[in-house]
Design a protein around this motif. Structure first.
Motif, short mmCIF file in Angstrom:
data_model
loop_
_atom_site.label_atom_id
_atom_site.label_comp_id
_atom_site.label_asym_id
_atom_site.label_seq_id
_atom_site.Cartn_x
_atom_site.Cartn_y
_atom_site.Cartn_z
N ASP A 22 14.11 -0.19 -8.56
CA ASP A 22 14.23 -0.88 -7.38
C ASP A 22 12.63 -0.69 -6.61
N ILE A 23 12.06 0.41 -6.64
CA ILE A 23 10.83 0.42 -6.27
C ILE A 23 9.68 -0.17 -6.82
N LEU A 24 9.77 -0.25 -8.25
CA LEU A 24 8.91 -1.22 -9.09
C LEU A 24 9.31 -2.58 -8.82
N LEU A 25 10.34 -3.16 -8.61
CA LEU A 25 10.61 -4.45 -8.35
C LEU A 25 10.05 -4.78 -6.75
N LYS A 26 10.42 -3.97 -5.81
CA LYS A 26 9.61 -4.26 -4.56
C LYS A 26 8.43 -4.45 -4.43
N THR A 27 7.74 -3.46 -5.13
CA THR A 27 6.29 -3.34 -5.20
C THR A 27 5.63 -4.51 -5.95
N ALA A 28 6.36 -4.87 -7.12
CA ALA A 28 5.82 -6.35 -7.61
C ALA A 28 6.30 -7.54 -6.80
N ASP A 29 7.28 -7.56 -5.71
CA ASP A 29 7.61 -8.55 -4.89
C ASP A 29 6.44 -8.70 -3.77
N CYS A 30 5.99 -7.37 -3.49
CA CYS A 30 4.88 -7.50 -2.57
C CYS A 30 3.55 -7.94 -3.13
N ALA A 31 3.30 -7.60 -4.26
CA ALA A 31 2.00 -8.05 -4.79
C ALA A 31 2.24 -9.46 -4.92
N ALA A 32 3.41 -10.13 -5.44
CA ALA A 32 3.63 -11.55 -5.60
C ALA A 32 3.45 -12.22 -4.20
N VAL A 87 -0.94 -8.34 -10.88
CA VAL A 87 -0.42 -7.00 -10.46
C VAL A 87 0.99 -6.88 -10.53
N ALA A 88 1.55 -8.14 -9.91
CA ALA A 88 3.04 -8.51 -9.77
C ALA A 88 3.68 -8.44 -11.06
N SER A 89 3.04 -9.26 -12.12
CA SER A 89 3.58 -9.47 -13.48
C SER A 89 3.70 -8.06 -14.17
N ASP A 90 2.63 -7.02 -13.84
CA ASP A 90 2.58 -5.77 -14.62
C ASP A 90 3.69 -4.95 -14.02
N TYR A 91 4.18 -4.93 -12.52
CA TYR A 91 5.10 -4.22 -12.17
C TYR A 91 6.30 -4.73 -12.75
N PHE A 92 6.59 -6.07 -12.70
CA PHE A 92 7.85 -6.79 -13.23
C PHE A 92 8.13 -6.24 -14.55
N SER A 93 6.83 -6.07 -15.44
CA SER A 93 7.12 -5.63 -16.55
C SER A 93 7.30 -4.26 -16.91
N GLN A 94 6.87 -3.56 -15.85
CA GLN A 94 7.31 -1.88 -15.92
C GLN A 94 8.63 -1.90 -15.66
N SER A 95 9.31 -2.78 -14.70
CA SER A 95 10.58 -2.38 -14.39
C SER A 95 11.57 -2.92 -15.53
N LEU A 96 11.01 -3.82 -16.23
CA LEU A 96 11.86 -4.40 -17.70
C LEU A 96 11.93 -3.28 -18.65
N ALA A 97 11.01 -2.51 -18.67
CA ALA A 97 10.91 -1.46 -19.59
C ALA A 97 12.09 -0.50 -19.55
N ASP A 98 12.44 -0.14 -18.32
CA ASP A 98 13.44 0.70 -17.84
C ASP A 98 14.77 -0.04 -17.83
N GLU A 104 0.86 -1.24 -0.12
CA GLU A 104 -0.12 -0.17 -0.10
C GLU A 104 0.98 1.20 0.07
N GLN A 105 1.97 1.17 0.74
CA GLN A 105 2.93 2.29 0.90
C GLN A 105 3.64 2.52 -0.46
N LEU A 106 4.12 1.47 -1.15
CA LEU A 106 4.53 1.48 -2.20
C LEU A 106 3.90 2.01 -3.50
N THR A 107 2.77 1.55 -3.49
CA THR A 107 1.90 2.13 -4.68
C THR A 107 1.49 3.32 -4.73
#
Length: 292
Positions: free
Chosen positions: A66-76, A83-94, A47-50
């Motif tokens: 790093d923020i995207l990866l931690k948010t993805a990990d929390c979702a997982a 949701v986790a898959s989407d955040y991991f995907s966003q991190s990979l775009a960068d 909740e805090q990361l989002t």
């Protein structure tokens, strides 16, 4: 003196501006979120990361990977796989990282997004191979091939697996059979049983293979004999049935071995009854009949 007072006044003003700025809010939010994440309080951290990501976006600032990866990990961790898959995907775009790639793959798989999973495996295959994760890639490709019943991929990827398990080995064996590569299938099955004596599914496959082979031979020889019944034909029949009997005996040994572990399994009893009849083992056939 005026210069010093002016400098102090500007510094105080900048401090006030910073304290009210989005950057201050972001730094404060980040500190709190990191503390929650470090304590494995994933729901709170999520909740805090989002909220933190929203602050970055509102300030038109780039969200750190790093923020995207931690948010993805929390979702997982919370089983929010899509949701986790989407955040991991966003991190990979960068930035393409191993954590991002594996997280994207694992959560796409956990979420049942087979098309996305297949696409991800294809997209990051070179990256995984170049970074020493070829075996991981093969494992995931094979698992995807099993889910989609892709027989061609099963045959292609299996040789790249490290220490395949019974399920994977049997899938490969059945794929060989479906591709009409029966000799290869039998050779592979023999090797499988030799290396893994407890693989009863492989023993059953081999037993049925030899049983069917024997049945085909038996029916073929009997059909030839029934066309022209005479003494000479009978002599040839007895000779040829000896060859057929050898296949029955292979099946017999395997079925008897499996049945020691599954004494009440009727399909093995039925097979053995028929084999005993073909081999003229009447007492044994009668015993199987009673069990049925």
């Amino acid at each position: 003196m005026r210069l010093i007072k002016g400098f102090i006044a500007v510094s105080i003003l900048l401090g006030v501006v910073y304290s009210c700025s989005p950057l201050k809010k972001i730094e404060s939010g980040k500190s709190v979120a990191m503390a929650s994440y470090a304590e494995h309080n994933y729901l709170q951290a999520y909740e805090q990361l989002t909220a933190l990501i929203t602050s970055y976006q509102s300030a038109k600032l780039k969200v750190p990977v790093d923020i995207l990866l931690k948010t993805a990990d929390c979702a997982a961790q919370l089983k929010k796989y899509d949701v986790a898959s989407d955040y991991f995907s966003q991190s990979l775009a960068d930035s393409i990282t191993m954590t991002g790639v594996k997280g994207y793959i694992e959560n796409s798989k956990a979420g049942g997004n087979i098309d996305i999973l297949a696409s991800a495996l294809n997209q990051y295959a070179i990256f995984l191979n170049e970074n020493g994760e070829g075996r991981y890639l093969a494992k995931e490709l094979f698992a995807t091939a099993l889910r989609t019943n892709d027989q061609e991929s099963i045959l292609k990827v299996y040789p790249d697996l490290e220490k395949p398990n019974e399920e994977e080995s049997m899938a490969y064996l059945l794929a060989l059979e479906k591709a009409n590569k029966n000799k290869e299938a039998l050779t592979f099955c023999n090797h499988l049983i030799k290396e893994n004596p407890d693989y009863n599914r492989a023993k059953e496959w081999k037993a049925i293979y030899y049983y069917n082979l024997a049945e085909e031979g038996y029916k073929r020889e009997m059909a030839k004999y029934n066309k022209n019944k005479n003494y000479t034909a009978y002599v040839y029949l007895k000779r040829d049935l000896k060859k057929v009997s050898a296949n029955y005996r292979v099946a017999k040994g395997l079925f008897e071995d499996i049945r020691k572990q599954y004494p009440s399994e009727k399909k093995y009893i039925k097979y053995l009854k028929n084999i005993y009849l073909r081999l003229e083992m009447k007492r044994e056939a009668s015993a199987m009949e009673k069990l049925l």
